[in-house]
Design an enzyme around this catalytic site. Structure first.
Site, PDB file in Angstrom:
ATOM      1  N   ASP A  67       0.846  -1.187   0.000  1.00 33.97           N
ATOM      2  CA  ASP A  67       0.000   0.000   0.000  1.00 33.97           C
ATOM      3  C   ASP A  67       0.888   1.245   0.000  1.00 33.97           C
ATOM      4  OD1 ASP A  67      -2.467   1.256  -0.056  1.00 33.97           O
ATOM      5  OD2 ASP A  67      -2.537   1.464   2.118  1.00 33.97           O
ATOM      6  N   TYR A  93       1.193   5.759  -0.458  1.00 35.52           N
ATOM      7  CA  TYR A  93       0.770   6.957   0.288  1.00 35.52           C
ATOM      8  C   TYR A  93       0.997   8.134  -0.641  1.00 35.52           C
ATOM      9  CZ  TYR A  93       0.749   9.797   4.689  1.00 35.52           C
ATOM     10  OH  TYR A  93       0.460  10.662   5.717  1.00 35.52           O
ATOM     11  N   HIS A 135      -4.166  14.064   0.767  1.00 34.25           N
ATOM     12  CA  HIS A 135      -4.388  13.122   1.873  1.00 34.25           C
ATOM     13  C   HIS A 135      -3.252  13.192   2.896  1.00 34.25           C
ATOM     14  CE1 HIS A 135      -5.329   9.462   4.103  1.00 34.25           C
ATOM     15  NE2 HIS A 135      -4.138   8.972   3.806  1.00 34.25           N
ATOM     16  N   ARG A 186      -0.732  15.356  13.428  1.00 33.76           N
ATOM     17  CA  ARG A 186       0.477  15.973  13.957  1.00 33.76           C
ATOM     18  C   ARG A 186       0.344  17.491  14.082  1.00 33.76           C
ATOM     19  NH1 ARG A 186       2.068  11.791  10.551  1.00 33.76           N
ATOM     20  NH2 ARG A 186       2.222  13.144   8.740  1.00 33.76           N
ATOM     21  N   GLU A 215     -10.451   3.724   3.073  1.00 37.65           N
ATOM     22  CA  GLU A 215      -9.545   4.520   2.248  1.00 37.65           C
ATOM     23  C   GLU A 215      -9.887   4.232   0.790  1.00 37.65           C
ATOM     24  OE1 GLU A 215      -5.472   3.901   3.541  1.00 37.65           O
ATOM     25  OE2 GLU A 215      -5.716   5.494   5.032  1.00 37.65           O
ATOM     26  N   GLU A 256      -9.024   3.973  -2.795  1.00 36.77           N
ATOM     27  CA  GLU A 256      -7.776   3.785  -3.542  1.00 36.77           C
ATOM     28  C   GLU A 256      -8.047   3.066  -4.864  1.00 36.77           C
ATOM     29  OE1 GLU A 256      -4.366   2.338  -1.437  1.00 36.77           O
ATOM     30  OE2 GLU A 256      -5.164   2.868   0.533  1.00 36.77           O
ATOM     31  N   ASP A 316      -9.074   0.237   1.410  1.00 37.92           N
ATOM     32  CA  ASP A 316      -8.133  -0.189   2.450  1.00 37.92           C
ATOM     33  C   ASP A 316      -8.731   0.168   3.808  1.00 37.92           C
ATOM     34  OD1 ASP A 316      -5.630  -1.317   3.185  1.00 37.92           O
ATOM     35  OD2 ASP A 316      -4.902   0.691   3.646  1.00 37.92           O
ATOM     36  N   ARG A 370      -8.445   3.468  12.779  1.00 40.85           N
ATOM     37  CA  ARG A 370      -7.552   4.605  13.071  1.00 40.85           C
ATOM     38  C   ARG A 370      -7.012   4.587  14.489  1.00 40.85           C
ATOM     39  NH1 ARG A 370      -6.135   5.881   8.047  1.00 40.85           N
ATOM     40  NH2 ARG A 370      -7.949   6.393   6.758  1.00 40.85           N
ATOM     41  N   GLN A 429      -4.356   1.800  14.616  1.00 40.40           N
ATOM     42  CA  GLN A 429      -3.226   2.291  13.831  1.00 40.40           C
ATOM     43  C   GLN A 429      -2.445   3.378  14.586  1.00 40.40           C
ATOM     44  OE1 GLN A 429      -4.540   3.726  10.004  1.00 40.40           O
ATOM     45  NE2 GLN A 429      -2.544   4.534   9.428  1.00 40.40           N
ATOM     46  N   TYR A 442       1.587   2.411  15.257  1.00 38.70           N
ATOM     47  CA  TYR A 442       2.352   2.608  14.028  1.00 38.70           C
ATOM     48  C   TYR A 442       3.760   3.174  14.221  1.00 38.70           C
ATOM     49  CZ  TYR A 442       2.085   7.684  13.255  1.00 38.70           C
ATOM     50  OH  TYR A 442       2.257   9.042  13.331  1.00 38.70           O
ATOM     51  N   LYS A 451      -4.633  -2.247   9.798  1.00 37.25           N
ATOM     52  CA  LYS A 451      -4.929  -2.420   8.372  1.00 37.25           C
ATOM     53  C   LYS A 451      -5.170  -3.877   7.985  1.00 37.25           C
ATOM     54  CE  LYS A 451      -3.737   1.860   6.915  1.00 37.25           C
ATOM     55  NZ  LYS A 451      -4.523   2.705   5.996  1.00 37.25           N
ATOM     56  N   THR A 477      -9.131  -5.728   3.267  1.00 35.39           N
ATOM     57  CA  THR A 477      -8.936  -4.810   2.147  1.00 35.39           C
ATOM     58  C   THR A 477      -9.839  -5.336   1.034  1.00 35.39           C
ATOM     59  OG1 THR A 477      -6.612  -4.470   2.774  1.00 35.39           O
ATOM     60  CG2 THR A 477      -7.244  -3.859   0.530  1.00 35.39           C
ATOM     61  N   THR A 522      -4.545   6.688  -0.444  1.00 37.69           N
ATOM     62  CA  THR A 522      -5.855   7.315  -0.409  1.00 37.69           C
ATOM     63  C   THR A 522      -5.926   8.485  -1.384  1.00 37.69           C
ATOM     64  OG1 THR A 522      -5.995   6.713   1.902  1.00 37.69           O
ATOM     65  CG2 THR A 522      -7.587   8.337   1.112  1.00 37.69           C
ATOM     66  N   GLU A 577     -10.779  12.199   7.047  1.00 35.75           N
ATOM     67  CA  GLU A 577     -10.680  13.531   6.459  1.00 35.75           C
ATOM     68  C   GLU A 577     -12.056  14.177   6.299  1.00 35.75           C
ATOM     69  OE1 GLU A 577      -8.150  11.258   3.519  1.00 35.75           O
ATOM     70  OE2 GLU A 577      -7.515  13.311   3.057  1.00 35.75           O
TER      71      GLU A 577
END
Lengths: 419, 419
Positions: A125, A127, A132, A141, A197, A199, A231, A235, A238, A242, A251, A255, A348, A362
């Protein structure tokens, strides 16, 4: 390229997802027949095992369609892929000489169950959506600044192939470890922040050798086709797990992919460029072709018991920063062997405005700003019984290349410990 | 348990790695015969395909040893695993009645080439060595503090199954992206900080169902056996790529395993406990058995042209914080389907003092304190032509359970772009 007309007249509608221009590859079973390869044409499916048995398809010196997966064809390489497409067009075109031999081998799509169209060798997968990545940075963050490597590397991580399932497979809400920011200790239980997600999945058709890199142009030629890919993401699991080695159980519970492989050949006229580069890429990541595709994408959400689904996002695959060919090149750059059936998730796909965001994280800004469905209900994340659908279409001049929906319904978490 | 004696007398030496107590499973070929399953006994290998053909092994209603991988046996489950072990012991024990039928099916180990003993379904690498995690923190982040989740989660990430190769396979130094801390832009080229990771690999024998978790005790029973595992690592590539989604191309160019699967049954008497918990684990991670094993481990390094290899590290698998069964339980906790042939890397095994560290990164403290080989040469990281060997032995009362060496030689990076 205009609509190519077929004697399967349902395929000749400008809005039908499966015209002769498309010819996507799937696997189906019926009440009377086991799973086998099939090609969608209008409202029908051509039984490829039967077509091969009947001598209508003769592309290899063994039974290419003996197994109910398309991997054997992938292994044959681009020349055979092209020969099969040419042959299918010849058999299914309006006025085809062999129509009388082909017609008995068509099965109504309404009568079938669809299965995984290929064996997933490994799943990676990426990114590669800039919006995104910026959104996730802002949410998680506190800053939309991209990670330092983002503009240089098509960032990816290895996912779990055994969890890739075909559209329609229900997904249990996963149990797992989470920790609230103010808690001393983690706790165990069902995820409370279950997400999707949006994708695209690129399917590797021809592999590479262990120890040997490939160029972006070689990678482009290695890609067999594309599917829609959801996907599913927990959250909260994760978020706790992570650091420092990336997503894992957040994850690994599922999927979903759409059931039809839309070939790169069918999408050829929809190629779209990647956007101007914010920073120049290292030369190994440069190719000669436009690597994205103009594919309109939608996400729909339908609560349990609701009469209809609400469109919660609309965007386009051409929003991505990196192409699948660039990702595949980077994947093999150190000598990682790639194989037929490897599945590469695009990352995503989120466009520049909220209506185009490709995850609930989001769309609801981490649940802080829930969105409203047509039913009047609101959602931050997924609730048990909700059905999520991804939809994709490339719009041509009088025809559509459709993907077939990618659908999944969330079931409650299983009881732990297992009985 | 004492040494079990065999009529294959070379197996009866207290220091031989393959006594009757061991019976590890591999795949071999000879100049005259294609690859096939075999069982090591002393200096010989029992040809399992021939043994099945001769009617000496009858455990399934199909040819269990038709393919040159052990996955079919794994799929049969623990009762058949035990039946095979019992039967092999009966056939190979001193005084066995059927010795005359078995003896012609033995092939001298000196005459064979060894191959991958099983098909790797998926590969997951963990991070379960506390000393290693603290060392990496101190080197990379300036503090030996563990990540906040480390004492709660057996942290893992998905690796690349296609890059797993059998001992003896040469590994090209990978090309990739790196960035010096003071550079504006990344650069492309061969890794300059090439490393090993000393690990054990646990092989899943029986799988789990999609959507269904397993307990630690169930996970323990699902593990078929163990190999030595060298998770080759390009520290400079890894350092630039791993935020935020974890290691990818820094690990994807090769993972070497020893050629013989040492079964969990052979290791049963060497079980060892995990250490006292710094923080109580969540209940789902508790099992009833000691999950580690007392296995002495060594790392050897031999420069190109040197007469002999230098031992650069000595440690033990019982140094780990999490067991393979705990890792496997955590892997499936959200419903991730596990399958026969899944390979779980333990994480780097580093004991409490520098002589026990399991990577060059730690042994040379990121190259700042190079170590000296017996030849007088020094090393921070691996140079082209260096051969690295992992060795493992469980020492019993008058017998040894050996793993067979895990060897790899580093070749120069390939020229890019590929010709």
């Amino acid at each position: 390229m205009p609509l190519m007309t077929s004697w399967v007249t349902s395929a000749n509608d400008a809005n039908h997802p499966f015209p002769l221009n498309n010819l996507p590859y799937g696997v189906f079973s019926t009440d009377s027949d086991d799973a086998r390869c099939g090609v969608a044409i209008g409202d029908m499916i051509l039984d490829m095992q039967a077509a091969e048995d009947a001598g209508l398809i003769t592309l290899a010196d063994y039974a290419l369609f003996e197994l109910p997966i398309w991997n054997d064809l992938m292994d044959e390489g681009p020349a055979v892929w092209a020969a099969l497409r040419d042959r299918l067009i010849a058999l299914l075109s309006d006025g085809a000489a062999e129509r009388d031999k082909v017609e008995p081998l068509l099965v109504p799509m309404a009568d079938v169950t669809l299965h995984m169209p290929f064996g997933v060798s490994e799943y990676t997968d990426f990114y590669a959506g800039k919006q995104h990545a910026q959104n996730m940075g802002a949410i998680l963050r506190g800053s939309p600044d991209l990670p330092a490597n983002w503009l240089h590397i098509p960032i990816g991580y290895n996912g779990r192939a055994s969890s890739v399932v075909v559209s329609g497979t229900p997904i249990h809400r996963p149990n797992g470890q989470t920790k609230a920011p103010d808690a001393d200790m983690p706790s165990f239980g069902p995820s409370k922040r279950l997400d999707i997600e949006l994708e695209m999945g690129a399917i590797v058709g021809t592999g590479s050798e262990f120890g040997q890199p490939v160029t972006v142009d070689q990678a482009d030629a290695m890609i067999f086709g594309y599917v829609l890919l959801n996907d599913w993401s927990a959250r909260d699991i994760q978020g706790w797990e992570y650091q420092p080695l990336g997503p894992f159980q957040g994850k690994a519970f599922g999927t979903s992919i759409s059931p039809w492989i839309v070939t790169a050949a069918a999408l050829e006229s929809f190629r779209a460029p990647t956007p101007p580069r914010d920073k120049e890429l290292l030369p190994y990541l440069n190719g000669s072709k436009d690597g994205l595709y103009d594919i309109e994408l939608e996400v729909l959400m339908q609560p349990n018991g609701a009469d209809s689904a609400s469109v919660i996002s609309k965007t386009n695959y051409n929003r991505m920063y990196y192409s699948a060919a660039e990702q595949l090149c980077h994947h093999a750059i150190g000598g990682c062997e790639m194989n037929a059936g490897d599945l590469l998730g695009s990352g995503t796909i989120s466009g520049p405005v909220r209506e185009e965001y490709g995850s609930l994280m989001e769309l609801s800004w981490a649940g802080r700003e829930p969105f409203t469905l047509d039913t009047g209900e609101t959602r931050g994340f997924i609730e048990d019984g909700d059905t999520l659908t991804l939809r994709g279409n490339a719009r041509g001049d009088g025809f559509t290349i459709g993907f077939g929906d990618c659908v999944g319904t969330i079931l409650p978490a299983v009881t732990w410990p297992a009985e």
